[in-house]
Design a protein around this motif. Structure first.
Motif, PDB file in Angstrom:
ATOM      1  N   ASP A   1       0.818  -1.205   0.000  1.00 19.30           N
ATOM      2  CA  ASP A   1       0.000   0.000   0.000  1.00 19.30           C
ATOM      3  C   ASP A   1       0.859   1.266   0.000  1.00 19.30           C
ATOM      4  OD1 ASP A   1      -2.685   1.213   0.177  1.00 19.30           O
ATOM      5  OD2 ASP A   1      -1.881   2.035   2.043  1.00 19.30           O
ATOM      6  N   SER A   2       1.981   1.248   0.723  1.00 14.82           N
ATOM      7  CA  SER A   2       2.772   2.462   0.882  1.00 14.82           C
ATOM      8  C   SER A   2       4.069   2.465   0.079  1.00 14.82           C
ATOM      9  CB  SER A   2       3.104   2.687   2.362  1.00 14.82           C
ATOM     10  OG  SER A   2       3.880   1.602   2.859  1.00 14.82           O
ATOM     11  N   TYR A   3       4.355   1.367  -0.618  1.00 20.25           N
ATOM     12  CA  TYR A   3       5.592   1.336  -1.397  1.00 20.25           C
ATOM     13  C   TYR A   3       5.523   0.244  -2.456  1.00 20.25           C
ATOM     14  CZ  TYR A   3       7.022  -2.782   1.337  1.00 20.25           C
ATOM     15  OH  TYR A   3       7.080  -4.028   1.907  1.00 20.25           O
ATOM     16  N   ILE A   4       6.447   0.359  -3.421  1.00 28.36           N
ATOM     17  CA  ILE A   4       6.656  -0.674  -4.445  1.00 28.36           C
ATOM     18  C   ILE A   4       8.156  -0.924  -4.518  1.00 28.36           C
ATOM     19  CG2 ILE A   4       6.517  -1.252  -6.910  1.00 28.36           C
ATOM     20  CD1 ILE A   4       4.019   0.474  -7.095  1.00 28.36           C
ATOM     21  N   ASP A   5       8.536  -2.185  -4.543  1.00 29.39           N
ATOM     22  CA  ASP A   5       9.934  -2.550  -4.746  1.00 29.39           C
ATOM     23  C   ASP A   5      10.107  -3.116  -6.148  1.00 29.39           C
ATOM     24  OD1 ASP A   5      11.267  -1.900  -2.328  1.00 29.39           O
ATOM     25  OD2 ASP A   5      10.288  -3.582  -1.348  1.00 29.39           O
ATOM     26  N   LEU A   6      11.185  -2.714  -6.792  1.00 30.54           N
ATOM     27  CA  LEU A   6      11.522  -3.198  -8.133  1.00 30.54           C
ATOM     28  C   LEU A   6      12.778  -4.049  -8.049  1.00 30.54           C
ATOM     29  CD1 LEU A   6      11.440  -3.223 -11.252  1.00 30.54           C
ATOM     30  CD2 LEU A   6      12.564  -0.977 -11.220  1.00 30.54           C
ATOM     31  N   PHE A   7      12.686  -5.267  -8.604  1.00 31.89           N
ATOM     32  CA  PHE A   7      13.800  -6.208  -8.595  1.00 31.89           C
ATOM     33  C   PHE A   7      14.151  -6.613 -10.023  1.00 31.89           C
ATOM     34  CE2 PHE A   7      11.476  -6.786  -4.654  1.00 31.89           C
ATOM     35  CZ  PHE A   7      12.473  -6.826  -3.686  1.00 31.89           C
ATOM     36  N   ALA A   8      15.406  -6.992 -10.227  1.00 30.94           N
ATOM     37  CA  ALA A   8      15.828  -7.588 -11.494  1.00 30.94           C
ATOM     38  C   ALA A   8      15.487  -9.069 -11.490  1.00 30.94           C
ATOM     39  CB  ALA A   8      17.324  -7.399 -11.688  1.00 30.94           C
ATOM     40  N   ASP A   9      14.975  -9.545 -12.610  1.00 35.64           N
ATOM     41  CA  ASP A   9      14.725 -10.975 -12.786  1.00 35.64           C
ATOM     42  C   ASP A   9      15.996 -11.589 -13.364  1.00 35.64           C
ATOM     43  OD1 ASP A   9      13.960 -13.525 -13.575  1.00 35.64           O
ATOM     44  OD2 ASP A   9      11.964 -12.909 -14.208  1.00 35.64           O
ATOM     45  N   SER A  10      16.731 -12.301 -12.535  1.00 40.07           N
ATOM     46  CA  SER A  10      18.039 -12.825 -12.944  1.00 40.07           C
ATOM     47  C   SER A  10      17.934 -13.872 -14.045  1.00 40.07           C
ATOM     48  CB  SER A  10      18.771 -13.414 -11.739  1.00 40.07           C
ATOM     49  OG  SER A  10      18.026 -14.489 -11.177  1.00 40.07           O
ATOM     50  N   GLY A  11      16.765 -14.417 -14.264  1.00 40.32           N
ATOM     51  CA  GLY A  11      16.598 -15.424 -15.308  1.00 40.32           C
ATOM     52  C   GLY A  11      16.321 -14.851 -16.677  1.00 40.32           C
ATOM     53  N   ARG A  12      16.191 -13.522 -16.771  1.00 43.28           N
ATOM     54  CA  ARG A  12      15.833 -12.909 -18.044  1.00 43.28           C
ATOM     55  C   ARG A  12      16.972 -11.994 -18.501  1.00 43.28           C
ATOM     56  NH1 ARG A  12      10.658 -14.298 -18.930  1.00 43.28           N
ATOM     57  NH2 ARG A  12      10.444 -12.887 -20.693  1.00 43.28           N
ATOM     58  N   THR A  13      18.088 -12.628 -18.853  1.00 49.23           N
ATOM     59  CA  THR A  13      19.254 -11.889 -19.333  1.00 49.23           C
ATOM     60  C   THR A  13      19.536 -12.262 -20.788  1.00 49.23           C
ATOM     61  OG1 THR A  13      20.885 -13.559 -18.707  1.00 49.23           O
ATOM     62  CG2 THR A  13      20.217 -11.987 -17.007  1.00 49.23           C
ATOM     63  N   ILE A  14      20.460 -11.524 -21.411  1.00 49.78           N
ATOM     64  CA  ILE A  14      20.789 -11.750 -22.822  1.00 49.78           C
ATOM     65  C   ILE A  14      22.162 -12.388 -22.949  1.00 49.78           C
ATOM     66  CG2 ILE A  14      20.374 -10.737 -25.098  1.00 49.78           C
ATOM     67  CD1 ILE A  14      19.645  -8.145 -23.728  1.00 49.78           C
ATOM     68  N   GLY A  15      22.670 -12.939 -21.868  1.00 47.82           N
ATOM     69  CA  GLY A  15      23.930 -13.661 -21.934  1.00 47.82           C
ATOM     70  C   GLY A  15      25.080 -12.784 -22.391  1.00 47.82           C
ATOM     71  N   THR A  16      25.812 -13.242 -23.397  1.00 53.94           N
ATOM     72  CA  THR A  16      27.003 -12.528 -23.860  1.00 53.94           C
ATOM     73  C   THR A  16      26.684 -11.241 -24.615  1.00 53.94           C
ATOM     74  OG1 THR A  16      27.044 -13.926 -25.851  1.00 53.94           O
ATOM     75  CG2 THR A  16      28.416 -14.614 -23.980  1.00 53.94           C
ATOM     76  N   ILE A  17      25.434 -11.021 -24.975  1.00 59.49           N
ATOM     77  CA  ILE A  17      25.041  -9.737 -25.541  1.00 59.49           C
ATOM     78  C   ILE A  17      25.093  -8.657 -24.464  1.00 59.49           C
ATOM     79  CG2 ILE A  17      23.062  -8.442 -26.467  1.00 59.49           C
ATOM     80  CD1 ILE A  17      24.336 -10.041 -28.601  1.00 59.49           C
ATOM     81  N   ASP A  18      24.841  -9.042 -23.240  1.00 61.59           N
ATOM     82  CA  ASP A  18      24.809  -8.091 -22.125  1.00 61.59           C
ATOM     83  C   ASP A  18      25.560  -8.670 -20.926  1.00 61.59           C
ATOM     84  OD1 ASP A  18      24.091  -5.770 -20.720  1.00 61.59           O
ATOM     85  OD2 ASP A  18      22.225  -6.665 -19.979  1.00 61.59           O
ATOM     86  N   PRO A  19      26.850  -8.964 -21.087  1.00 64.90           N
ATOM     87  CA  PRO A  19      27.579  -9.693 -20.040  1.00 64.90           C
ATOM     88  C   PRO A  19      27.774  -8.898 -18.758  1.00 64.90           C
ATOM     89  CG  PRO A  19      29.104  -8.901 -21.714  1.00 64.90           C
ATOM     90  CD  PRO A  19      27.724  -8.641 -22.236  1.00 64.90           C
ATOM     91  N   LEU A  20      27.700  -7.572 -18.837  1.00 60.32           N
ATOM     92  CA  LEU A  20      27.906  -6.730 -17.656  1.00 60.32           C
ATOM     93  C   LEU A  20      26.579  -6.216 -17.090  1.00 60.32           C
ATOM     94  CD1 LEU A  20      30.975  -4.673 -18.962  1.00 60.32           C
ATOM     95  CD2 LEU A  20      30.959  -6.847 -17.727  1.00 60.32           C
ATOM     96  N   LEU A  21      25.466  -6.692 -17.648  1.00 60.46           N
ATOM     97  CA  LEU A  21      24.106  -6.332 -17.212  1.00 60.46           C
ATOM     98  C   LEU A  21      23.801  -4.842 -17.392  1.00 60.46           C
ATOM     99  CD1 LEU A  21      23.676  -8.524 -14.003  1.00 60.46           C
ATOM    100  CD2 LEU A  21      23.088  -9.072 -16.371  1.00 60.46           C
ATOM    101  N   ARG A  22      24.552  -4.183 -18.235  1.00 61.16           N
ATOM    102  CA  ARG A  22      24.286  -2.769 -18.512  1.00 61.16           C
ATOM    103  C   ARG A  22      22.895  -2.578 -19.102  1.00 61.16           C
ATOM    104  NH1 ARG A  22      24.281  -0.511 -23.167  1.00 61.16           N
ATOM    105  NH2 ARG A  22      25.365  -2.307 -24.061  1.00 61.16           N
ATOM    106  N   GLU A  23      22.562  -3.372 -20.132  1.00 61.11           N
ATOM    107  CA  GLU A  23      21.278  -3.194 -20.803  1.00 61.11           C
ATOM    108  C   GLU A  23      20.119  -3.605 -19.904  1.00 61.11           C
ATOM    109  OE1 GLU A  23      21.421  -5.042 -24.668  1.00 61.11           O
ATOM    110  OE2 GLU A  23      22.610  -3.384 -25.483  1.00 61.11           O
ATOM    111  N   GLN A  24      20.322  -4.642 -19.086  1.00 64.11           N
ATOM    112  CA  GLN A  24      19.251  -5.022 -18.167  1.00 64.11           C
ATOM    113  C   GLN A  24      18.934  -3.887 -17.204  1.00 64.11           C
ATOM    114  OE1 GLN A  24      19.601  -7.590 -14.491  1.00 64.11           O
ATOM    115  NE2 GLN A  24      18.660  -9.093 -15.878  1.00 64.11           N
ATOM    116  N   GLN A  25      19.973  -3.270 -16.654  1.00 59.93           N
ATOM    117  CA  GLN A  25      19.749  -2.216 -15.667  1.00 59.93           C
ATOM    118  C   GLN A  25      19.185  -0.955 -16.310  1.00 59.93           C
ATOM    119  OE1 GLN A  25      23.668  -2.359 -13.978  1.00 59.93           O
ATOM    120  NE2 GLN A  25      23.212  -4.228 -12.830  1.00 59.93           N
ATOM    121  N   ILE A  26      19.579  -0.648 -17.525  1.00 56.87           N
ATOM    122  CA  ILE A  26      18.954   0.465 -18.249  1.00 56.87           C
ATOM    123  C   ILE A  26      17.469   0.168 -18.475  1.00 56.87           C
ATOM    124  CG2 ILE A  26      18.872   1.630 -20.486  1.00 56.87           C
ATOM    125  CD1 ILE A  26      21.931   1.437 -20.545  1.00 56.87           C
TER     126      ILE A  26
END
Length: 404
Positions: free
Chosen positions: A95-120
Motif C-alpha cells: 500500500d505504501s511502497y513498491i519494490d523493483l527487482f531484477a529478474d536474474s533469469g531474463r538476461t541476454i547472456g554474452t550480448i549483455d555480459p555486464l548487465l548494462r542493458e538489463q539495468q537500463i
C-alpha cells in the motif's frame, strides 16, 4: 502512404526473396504445401499470425487503463522500452511502497555480459511507474539500489498521498513503441527539438550528446554496421541474440516476450514470408545486418548518446534508463520515432568481459571525446510507418504479491 523508394525497395525484396527461396521451397519439405494447394499456405499463414499482427493476449497489456490502484502503476511500468524485450523486472506491491527487482533469469547472456542493458531497461520501467503515480494521487519517491547486499533490488519507491495531477507524458506510455523501420530522409529533426531533448536529459548523473552532423552520423553508422557484423561472427553472441527473436505465433502468445518479426522493421512481404517459411539463425542475422546497414543507420536523422561519469555504476545506469524512457515518451508526443541502436556498446561490453582488444571502445570514445562514458545509443527521426507493439507478459506474471 509509402514513399516511392520504399515501394521500390519492397518490390526488390520480394524478387530477391523469391529467387532465394524457390529451390528451398521445392526441395526442403515446404513443397508439400504447394501440393496441398493455396489453402494449406493460407492455413499456415493464419496459424502464424500473418493476418493478425499485434493481436492476441500477448498484446492486451497495451490497453492501459486509467490508474485506479497500485497494480496499475506496474501495468504502466511493464510497457517500458527494454533490451531485446526481455522484460527483466519483478515488482513487490504494497500500500505504501513498491519494490523493483531484477529478474536474474531474463538476461541476454554474452550480448549483455555486464548487465548494462538489463539495468537500463529497469530504469525505463521505473520511469513509467514514476510518471503514472501522480494520476493516482500519489507522490512517488525512488531510492535507487537501496540494499547494498542485494544488487538485484533495483529500487524502493515510497508512495505518499498527494493531489492527483496526470503527467503530460502519461498518455504516451501505451502508444510508445520501438520503431525499427525506415525514417523519413526528407525531413530533419529541428535543432530546437534536439536541444529541448538535451536539456530535458540533463541532471547530476546523465547528459545527452547528439551525433547529428553528416560526417559524424556516417562515422557512427559505419561503426554500428561493423559491430553488428562482429556480433554475428561471434558464435556466443550470435546465439544469445537469436534466442530472443520470435516469429511463431504460438511462441509469441505463450512466451509474450522477445523481438517479433512484426516489430523487426522489415517490409510487410518479408514479415509475412518469414512467418510462413521457417528461417535459420543465419538468415535472421542476414536480415538484421541488412536492416541495420540499409535502413536504420542510413535513414536516421540523428543519433543520440546518453552519457554518464561511470558506466559501471548501477545507479547511473538506472538514471540513464529513466532518461531514455522520458525522451522516448516526449518524442512519441512530438510525432517522432526512436530506436535503441546499441550494437557498438554490446561489443564494448563483450571486449571488456572476454578480455578482447578494445577496438570498439576506442572508436566510440574518439567520436565522443571528453563527454563522459557512453552508456546507451539510439537513433531518432520522423517515421514512415506506424510502429507495431511488442508482446508483453501479463502484470500478474511480474508481481511478487497481489496489489491491494
Amino acid at each position: 502512404m509509402k514513399h516511392e523508394s520504399q515501394t521500390q525497395d519492397d518490390a526488390a525484396e520480394a524478387q530477391n526473396f523469391s529467387r532465394r527461396n524457390l529451390l528451398r521451397l521445392v526441395g526442403g519439405g515446404a513443397g508439400l504445401l504447394a501440393v496441398a494447394g493455396s489453402g494449406a499456405l493460407t492455413w499456415r499463414a493464419a496459424d502464424n499470425g500473418v493476418f493478425a499482427e499485434g493481436s492476441g493476449p500477448a498484446y492486451e497489456p497495451w490497453n492501459l487503463p486509467a490508474p485506479t490502484g497500485r497494480a496499475d502503476l506496474v501495468r504502466a511500468a511493464i510497457l517500458a522500452a527494454n533490451a531485446h524485450n526481455t522484460q527483466p523486472w519483478i515488482f513487490r506491491v504494497e500500500d505504501s511502497y513498491i519494490d523493483l527487482f531484477a529478474d536474474s533469469g531474463r538476461t541476454i547472456g554474452t550480448i549483455d555480459p555486464l548487465l548494462r542493458e538489463q539495468q537500463i531497461s529497469l530504469g525505463c520501467a521505473l520511469e513509467n511507474l514514476m510518471i503514472a503515480a501522480p494520476a493516482l494521487g500519489l507522490q512517488a519517491i525512488a531510492e535507487l539500489v537501496p540494499d547494498s547486499a542485494d544488487p538485484g533490488h533495483i529500487a524502493h519507491i515510497e508512495l505518499r498521498e498527494s493531489s492527483a495531477a496526470a503527467s503530460p507524458l502519461l498518455k504516451a506510455i501505451p502508444v510508445r513503441h520501438t520503431d525499427r523501420a525506415a525514417y523519413r530522409t526528407d525531413q530533419a529533426v529541428p535543432r530546437q527539438t534536439l536541444d529541448r531533448y538535451r536539456r530535458a536529459a540533463e541532471d547530476d548523473a546523465v547528459s545527452l550528446v547528439w551525433l547529428s552532423e553528416p560526417e559524424v552520423r556516417q562515422a557512427f553508422g559505419d561503426i554500428t554496421v561493423r559491430a553488428t557484423e562482429a556480433i554475428i561472427a561471434d558464435p556466443d553472441q550470435a546465439a544469445d541474440d537469436y534466442r530472443w527473436y520470435r516469429s511463431d505465433w504460438n511462441d509469441i502468445q505463450t512466451l509474450r516476450d522477445g523481438v517479433t518479426i512484426d516489430a523487426s522493421g522489415q517490409s510487410a512481404f518479408i514479415r509475412g514470408a518469414a512467418k510462413i517459411l521457417p528461417t535459420t539463425q543465419q538468415q535472421n542475422h542476414d536480415g538484421w545486418l541488412r536492416g541495420t546497414r540499409d535502413t536504420q543507420v542510413s535513414t536516421a536523422a540523428a543519433f543520440g548518446a546518453i552519457m554518464v561519469a561511470d558506466g559501471h555504476d548501477v545507479a547511473a545506469r538506472l538514471s540513464a534508463g529513466r532518461t531514455f524512457q522520458r525522451l522516448h515518451l516526449m518524442a512519441t508526443g512530438d510525432g517522432l520515432a526512436m530506436q535503441p541502436l546499441c550494437q557498438v556498446l554490446e561489443r564494448v561490453d563483450r571486449e571488456e568481459s572476454a578480455g578482447l582488444d578494445d577496438v570498439f571502445n576506442r572508436e566510440l570514445a574518439d567520436l565522443l571525446p571528453g563527454a563522459g562514458k557512453a552508456i546507451m545509443t539510439f537513433r531518432i527521426g520522423y517515421p514512415t510507418v506506424a510502429a507495431p507493439p511488442s508482446p508483453r507478459r501479463a502484470v500478474e506474471e511480474v508481481l511478487l504479491t497481489a496489489a491491494p
